[in-house]
Design an enzyme around this catalytic site. Structure first.
Site, PDB file in Angstrom:
ATOM      1  N   LEU A 232     -32.038 -10.151  44.481  1.00  0.00           N
ATOM      2  CA  LEU A 232     -32.056  -9.624  45.855  1.00  0.00           C
ATOM      3  C   LEU A 232     -30.657  -9.608  46.458  1.00  0.00           C
ATOM      4  O   LEU A 232     -30.367  -8.858  47.379  1.00  0.00           O
ATOM      5  CB  LEU A 232     -32.956 -10.499  46.741  1.00  0.00           C
ATOM      6  CG  LEU A 232     -34.420 -10.558  46.362  1.00  0.00           C
ATOM      7  CD1 LEU A 232     -35.141 -11.630  47.183  1.00  0.00           C
ATOM      8  CD2 LEU A 232     -35.087  -9.202  46.590  1.00  0.00           C
ATOM      9  N   GLY A 233     -29.813 -10.450  45.965  1.00  0.00           N
ATOM     10  CA  GLY A 233     -28.462 -10.526  46.510  1.00  0.00           C
ATOM     11  C   GLY A 233     -27.794 -11.785  45.993  1.00  0.00           C
ATOM     12  O   GLY A 233     -28.390 -12.544  45.232  1.00  0.00           O
ATOM     13  N   GLY A 235     -25.141 -14.976  47.443  1.00  0.00           N
ATOM     14  CA  GLY A 235     -24.424 -15.576  48.561  1.00  0.00           C
ATOM     15  C   GLY A 235     -23.456 -16.605  48.029  1.00  0.00           C
ATOM     16  O   GLY A 235     -23.233 -16.681  46.816  1.00  0.00           O
ATOM     17  N   GLN A 236     -22.928 -17.408  48.923  1.00  0.00           N
ATOM     18  CA  GLN A 236     -21.922 -18.373  48.476  1.00  0.00           C
ATOM     19  C   GLN A 236     -22.514 -19.496  47.634  1.00  0.00           C
ATOM     20  O   GLN A 236     -21.797 -20.174  46.923  1.00  0.00           O
ATOM     21  CB  GLN A 236     -21.193 -18.928  49.671  1.00  0.00           C
ATOM     22  CG  GLN A 236     -22.093 -19.586  50.657  1.00  0.00           C
ATOM     23  CD  GLN A 236     -21.274 -20.258  51.728  1.00  0.00           C
ATOM     24  OE1 GLN A 236     -20.203 -20.746  51.471  1.00  0.00           O
ATOM     25  NE2 GLN A 236     -21.798 -20.271  52.932  1.00  0.00           N
ATOM     26  N   PHE A 237     -23.853 -19.682  47.699  1.00  0.00           N
ATOM     27  CA  PHE A 237     -24.464 -20.744  46.899  1.00  0.00           C
ATOM     28  C   PHE A 237     -24.907 -20.245  45.528  1.00  0.00           C
ATOM     29  O   PHE A 237     -25.295 -21.013  44.680  1.00  0.00           O
ATOM     30  CB  PHE A 237     -25.706 -21.296  47.601  1.00  0.00           C
ATOM     31  CG  PHE A 237     -25.415 -21.907  48.930  1.00  0.00           C
ATOM     32  CD1 PHE A 237     -24.676 -23.067  49.009  1.00  0.00           C
ATOM     33  CD2 PHE A 237     -25.878 -21.319  50.089  1.00  0.00           C
ATOM     34  CE1 PHE A 237     -24.399 -23.645  50.230  1.00  0.00           C
ATOM     35  CE2 PHE A 237     -25.611 -21.892  51.319  1.00  0.00           C
ATOM     36  CZ  PHE A 237     -24.861 -23.052  51.398  1.00  0.00           C
ATOM     37  N   VAL A 239     -27.077 -16.905  43.226  1.00  0.00           N
ATOM     38  CA  VAL A 239     -27.882 -15.684  43.211  1.00  0.00           C
ATOM     39  C   VAL A 239     -29.239 -15.935  43.881  1.00  0.00           C
ATOM     40  O   VAL A 239     -29.785 -17.024  43.790  1.00  0.00           O
ATOM     41  CB  VAL A 239     -28.081 -15.252  41.743  1.00  0.00           C
ATOM     42  CG1 VAL A 239     -29.087 -14.126  41.610  1.00  0.00           C
ATOM     43  CG2 VAL A 239     -26.748 -14.851  41.149  1.00  0.00           C
ATOM     44  N   VAL A 240     -29.771 -14.893  44.556  1.00  0.00           N
ATOM     45  CA  VAL A 240     -31.117 -14.972  45.134  1.00  0.00           C
ATOM     46  C   VAL A 240     -31.986 -13.940  44.405  1.00  0.00           C
ATOM     47  O   VAL A 240     -31.608 -12.783  44.296  1.00  0.00           O
ATOM     48  CB  VAL A 240     -31.086 -14.651  46.646  1.00  0.00           C
ATOM     49  CG1 VAL A 240     -32.481 -14.777  47.242  1.00  0.00           C
ATOM     50  CG2 VAL A 240     -30.118 -15.564  47.382  1.00  0.00           C
ATOM     51  N   LYS A 254     -33.599 -19.015  45.739  1.00  0.00           N
ATOM     52  CA  LYS A 254     -32.150 -19.182  45.807  1.00  0.00           C
ATOM     53  C   LYS A 254     -31.754 -20.155  44.717  1.00  0.00           C
ATOM     54  O   LYS A 254     -32.214 -21.301  44.714  1.00  0.00           O
ATOM     55  CB  LYS A 254     -31.818 -19.791  47.178  1.00  0.00           C
ATOM     56  CG  LYS A 254     -30.584 -19.244  47.804  1.00  0.00           C
ATOM     57  CD  LYS A 254     -30.328 -19.941  49.110  1.00  0.00           C
ATOM     58  CE  LYS A 254     -30.174 -18.920  50.199  1.00  0.00           C
ATOM     59  NZ  LYS A 254     -29.473 -19.384  51.363  1.00  0.00           N
ATOM     60  N   ASP A 346     -25.012 -22.419  61.677  1.00  0.00           N
ATOM     61  CA  ASP A 346     -24.389 -21.217  61.095  1.00  0.00           C
ATOM     62  C   ASP A 346     -25.210 -19.981  61.466  1.00  0.00           C
ATOM     63  O   ASP A 346     -25.533 -19.161  60.613  1.00  0.00           O
ATOM     64  CB  ASP A 346     -24.273 -21.390  59.570  1.00  0.00           C
ATOM     65  CG  ASP A 346     -23.326 -20.366  58.946  1.00  0.00           C
ATOM     66  OD1 ASP A 346     -22.689 -19.611  59.712  1.00  0.00           O
ATOM     67  OD2 ASP A 346     -23.252 -20.306  57.712  1.00  0.00           O
ATOM     68  N   ARG A 350     -25.769 -12.342  59.491  1.00  0.00           N
ATOM     69  CA  ARG A 350     -25.897 -12.436  58.021  1.00  0.00           C
ATOM     70  C   ARG A 350     -26.908 -13.506  57.615  1.00  0.00           C
ATOM     71  O   ARG A 350     -27.412 -13.491  56.496  1.00  0.00           O
ATOM     72  CB  ARG A 350     -24.523 -12.730  57.376  1.00  0.00           C
ATOM     73  CG  ARG A 350     -23.971 -14.059  57.764  1.00  0.00           C
ATOM     74  CD  ARG A 350     -22.607 -14.405  57.198  1.00  0.00           C
ATOM     75  NE  ARG A 350     -22.166 -15.662  57.830  1.00  0.00           N
ATOM     76  CZ  ARG A 350     -21.582 -15.742  59.026  1.00  0.00           C
ATOM     77  NH1 ARG A 350     -21.306 -14.639  59.687  1.00  0.00           N
ATOM     78  NH2 ARG A 350     -21.257 -16.910  59.554  1.00  0.00           N
ATOM     79  N   ASN A 351     -27.202 -14.437  58.513  1.00  0.00           N
ATOM     80  CA  ASN A 351     -28.161 -15.508  58.202  1.00  0.00           C
ATOM     81  C   ASN A 351     -29.530 -15.282  58.846  1.00  0.00           C
ATOM     82  O   ASN A 351     -30.310 -16.218  58.991  1.00  0.00           O
ATOM     83  CB  ASN A 351     -27.596 -16.867  58.604  1.00  0.00           C
ATOM     84  CG  ASN A 351     -26.583 -17.359  57.583  1.00  0.00           C
ATOM     85  OD1 ASN A 351     -26.676 -17.009  56.410  1.00  0.00           O
ATOM     86  ND2 ASN A 351     -25.613 -18.122  58.032  1.00  0.00           N
ATOM     87  N   ASP A 364     -31.743 -20.102  56.706  1.00  0.00           N
ATOM     88  CA  ASP A 364     -30.645 -21.030  56.371  1.00  0.00           C
ATOM     89  C   ASP A 364     -30.354 -22.063  57.444  1.00  0.00           C
ATOM     90  O   ASP A 364     -29.212 -22.529  57.546  1.00  0.00           O
ATOM     91  CB  ASP A 364     -29.356 -20.238  56.063  1.00  0.00           C
ATOM     92  CG  ASP A 364     -29.461 -19.487  54.755  1.00  0.00           C
ATOM     93  OD1 ASP A 364     -30.368 -19.806  53.968  1.00  0.00           O
ATOM     94  OD2 ASP A 364     -28.651 -18.575  54.530  1.00  0.00           O
TER      95      ASP A 364
HETATM   96  P1  ADP Z   1     -25.403 -16.606  52.003  1.00  0.00           P
HETATM   97  O1  ADP Z   1     -25.214 -17.691  51.012  1.00  0.00           O
HETATM   98  O2  ADP Z   1     -24.201 -15.738  52.143  1.00  0.00           O
HETATM   99  O3  ADP Z   1     -25.960 -17.108  53.304  1.00  0.00           O
HETATM  100  P2  ADP Z   1     -27.874 -16.000  50.857  1.00  0.00           P
HETATM  101  O4  ADP Z   1     -27.678 -16.776  49.615  1.00  0.00           O
HETATM  102  O5  ADP Z   1     -28.716 -16.614  51.919  1.00  0.00           O
HETATM  103  O6  ADP Z   1     -26.479 -15.622  51.430  1.00  0.00           O
HETATM  104  O7  ADP Z   1     -28.480 -14.583  50.532  1.00  0.00           O
HETATM  105  C1  ADP Z   1     -27.767 -13.595  49.822  1.00  0.00           C
HETATM  106  C2  ADP Z   1     -28.542 -12.285  49.920  1.00  0.00           C
HETATM  107  O8  ADP Z   1     -29.812 -12.431  49.270  1.00  0.00           O
HETATM  108  C3  ADP Z   1     -28.878 -11.888  51.368  1.00  0.00           C
HETATM  109  O9  ADP Z   1     -27.866 -11.142  51.953  1.00  0.00           O
HETATM  110  C4  ADP Z   1     -30.159 -11.082  51.203  1.00  0.00           C
HETATM  111  O10 ADP Z   1     -29.844  -9.745  50.877  1.00  0.00           O
HETATM  112  C5  ADP Z   1     -30.827 -11.740  50.003  1.00  0.00           C
HETATM  113  N1  ADP Z   1     -31.840 -12.716  50.447  1.00  0.00           N
HETATM  114  C6  ADP Z   1     -31.650 -14.019  50.747  1.00  0.00           C
HETATM  115  N2  ADP Z   1     -32.800 -14.611  51.127  1.00  0.00           N
HETATM  116  C7  ADP Z   1     -33.755 -13.650  51.081  1.00  0.00           C
HETATM  117  C8  ADP Z   1     -35.169 -13.622  51.380  1.00  0.00           C
HETATM  118  N3  ADP Z   1     -35.804 -14.715  51.820  1.00  0.00           N
HETATM  119  N4  ADP Z   1     -35.836 -12.465  51.228  1.00  0.00           N
HETATM  120  C9  ADP Z   1     -35.167 -11.361  50.809  1.00  0.00           C
HETATM  121  N5  ADP Z   1     -33.860 -11.312  50.530  1.00  0.00           N
HETATM  122  C10 ADP Z   1     -33.144 -12.441  50.652  1.00  0.00           C
END
Ligand code: ADP
Length: 486
Positions: A232-233, A235-237, A239-240, A254, A346, A350-351, A364
């Site tokens: 799905l994306g 982030g800094q932690f 892959v999701v 996550k 935070d 974006r959150n 988050d």
């Molecule tokens: P960050 O670490 O930058 O806060 P995340 O790890 O929370 O980013 O998420 C990275 C990406 O994954 C988000 O921008 C979003 O596109 C996707 N994502 C995160 N959580 C969800 C969720 N619960 N449902 C759908 N997509 C999500």
């Protein structure tokens, strides 16, 4: 990041449900429902299932929508032990049932309870059927609003307050008064009686809300029950990915990059976080902590982050009412966290995440405390969210609900600029200078003065002078009702 925080989890008592009788938020028996009766403390509590629930874990019990269950133990807030008509006993999510005596309007397909004007509009637009309608709690406490979709002239949703006359009768257009809201709705199913259309249909079955954890007392999730799907994306932690739990519940998983967070502390905290539950918070279902990397499993939000959603949607598609509706939803989730004395630390577009029916939820929350990266946690670090931070955080790392309020003001600015970066290309040090001098972000193009003055209230220098989220909710819903009403 050693600020003090307290979490208050309220242990429910039997009376909690009774209190819903007069609260529209609980959808309890309103004055317009024939069944409101005084409660007898000795009697058995019987609940009705509002949604189906599939028991997977041993100890849980399946629910059939509309069926009745006897409550055996409701001492835990989110999972109650009940008995079905065959005598089977098990745990069920308490937000999936409603006490029979106070069920009020909730047994009607057309009643959607606590739904914002914007959410109702997008739900009806999605259905796109003439005369499609819902009844929802009005932003004025104790009142109800009919939201009705018509394609006549051009597709639009009209909102009507359900009013009461001095005899306590309900009406939409004053010629047609009825003793209860269901009777009024029934009348308007046959006669438009001054409305833009007759009431013809309601949106398809509403999806069941998330449960607090995936099962009774379960926050540790067995990874073999999770099927991992597309990414799905990132982030800094890490892959999701989208996941399916036991083949039927959509989740986001996550996968925490090793070394990015203090895992043991977080796992402890996750037990508390699964119990935070609100329609505008992304539900934490649990964690897989027995292997590395650990997984954080949350509710799945179809449209991804609010920031990306704003960036890819053209401003013409999102008028001021929709944008304000998004801010109100975030504010509502934050007002809940504030009430639990829980600090986000935070908050930013974006959150937040956007789900079905364009519902916006805060994600988050509290996670920042477990990040190990100094660049993120220290206000001098390159990854620290300086542009969302008030003076007391920049100077003394002093987080509070009022520092969340400052960040909420910046989030409102992000929403009303459709995802622009606050302070543009300014360097962090320049932003800090500006904030210390009391200079704030400019009014977004086309933003109403009333809305900008709410942002400015969030950016007052002294934390105590900023409004609380509860007060912000009142301010924003008043603007929605008075300035942006049709
Ligand atoms: P960050 O670490 O930058 O806060 P995340 O790890 O929370 O980013 O998420 C990275 C990406 O994954 C988000 O921008 C979003 O596109 C996707 N994502 C995160 N959580 C969800 C969720 N619960 N449902 C759908 N997509 C999500």
């Amino acid at each position: 990041m050693n600020s003090k925080y307290i979490v208050l989890m309220v242990r429910p008592v039997l009376q909690t449900v009774t209190a819903a009788v007069t609260m529209p938020g609980g959808g309890g028996a309103p004055p317009g429902t024939p069944s409101a009766k005084p409660k007898d403390k000795q009697r058995t509590k019987v609940v009705v299932a509002l949604y189906p629930f599939k028991a997977i874990e041993s100890g849980d019990l399946s629910l059939e929508k509309g069926a009745e269950y006897e409550v055996i133990d409701d001492s835990q807030e989110h999972w109650w032990k009940v008995k079905d008509e065959n005598g089977s006993i098990g745990y069920i999510p308490s937000n999936y049932v409603k006490e029979k005596e106070t069920i009020g309007l909730q047994k009607y397909e057309w009643y959607v309870g606590e739904m914002s004007r914007q959410h109702a509009e997008s739900l009806l637009k999605q259905e796109d059927k003439e005369g499609c309608f819902v009844v929802r709690n009005s932003s004025t406490k104790g009142m109800y609003t009919l939201s009705l979709y018509t394609k006549f002239n051009h597709p639009q949703t009209k909102h009507y307050h359900i009013k009461q006359n001095t005899r306590g009768e309900f009406y939409l257009s004053d010629k047609h008064c009825c003793p209860s809201i269901p009777e009024l709705i029934n009348y308007h199913k046959h006669n438009s009686g001054g409305l833009c259309s007759r009431l013809k249909t309601t949106p398809c079955d509403r999806p069941a809300p998330p449960t607090a954890g995936l099962s009774h007392d379960k926050w540790e999730i067995d990874p073999s029950e999770l099927v991992l799907l597309e990414e799905l994306g990132a982030g800094q932690f890490g892959v999701v990915r989208r996941g399916r739990w036991c083949g039927y519940i959509d989740t986001a998983v996550k996968m925490m990059k090793e070394g990015t967070m203090s895992e043991d502390d977080f796992i402890e905290e996750a037990k508390v976080m699964t119990k935070l539950k609100h329609d505008n918070l992304v539900q934490l279902y649990g964690v897989c902590s027995k292997h590395r990397p650990i997984y954080i499993v949350t509710e799945y939000m179809r449209h991804g982050s609010l920031f990306n959603y704003l960036r890819r949607t053209s401003p013409d598609q999102l008028g001021p009412a929709v944008l304000l509706g998004m801010c109100i939803q975030v504010c509502n989730g934050m007002a809940y966290l504030e009430k639990q004395n829980y600090i986000h630390r935070d908050l930013a577009a974006r959150n937040c995440l956007v789900g079905d029916g364009k519902v916006v939820k805060v994600a988050d929350f509290g996670l920042a405390r477990y990040v190990l990266d100094d660049q993120y946690t220290s206000s001098g670090g390159t990854k620290f969210p300086i542009k969302w931070a008030p003076p007391e955080v920049l100077n003394y790392t002093r987080f509070s609900s009022k520092s969340d309020v400052w960040a909420f003001g910046v989030l409102m600015w992000e929403v009303f600029t459709c995802g622009q970066v606050p302070y543009g290309r300014m360097k962090n040090s320049e932003v800090v200078d500006m904030v210390q001098k009391g200079q704030v972000l400019e009014k977004p193009k086309g933003c109403l003065n009333e809305i900008y003055s709410v942002m400015r209230a969030c950016w007052r220098h002294m934390p105590d002078e900023r409004p609380s989220f509860r007060v912000l909710m009142d301010k924003l819903t008043t603007i929605e009702r008075t300035v942006l009403a049709d």
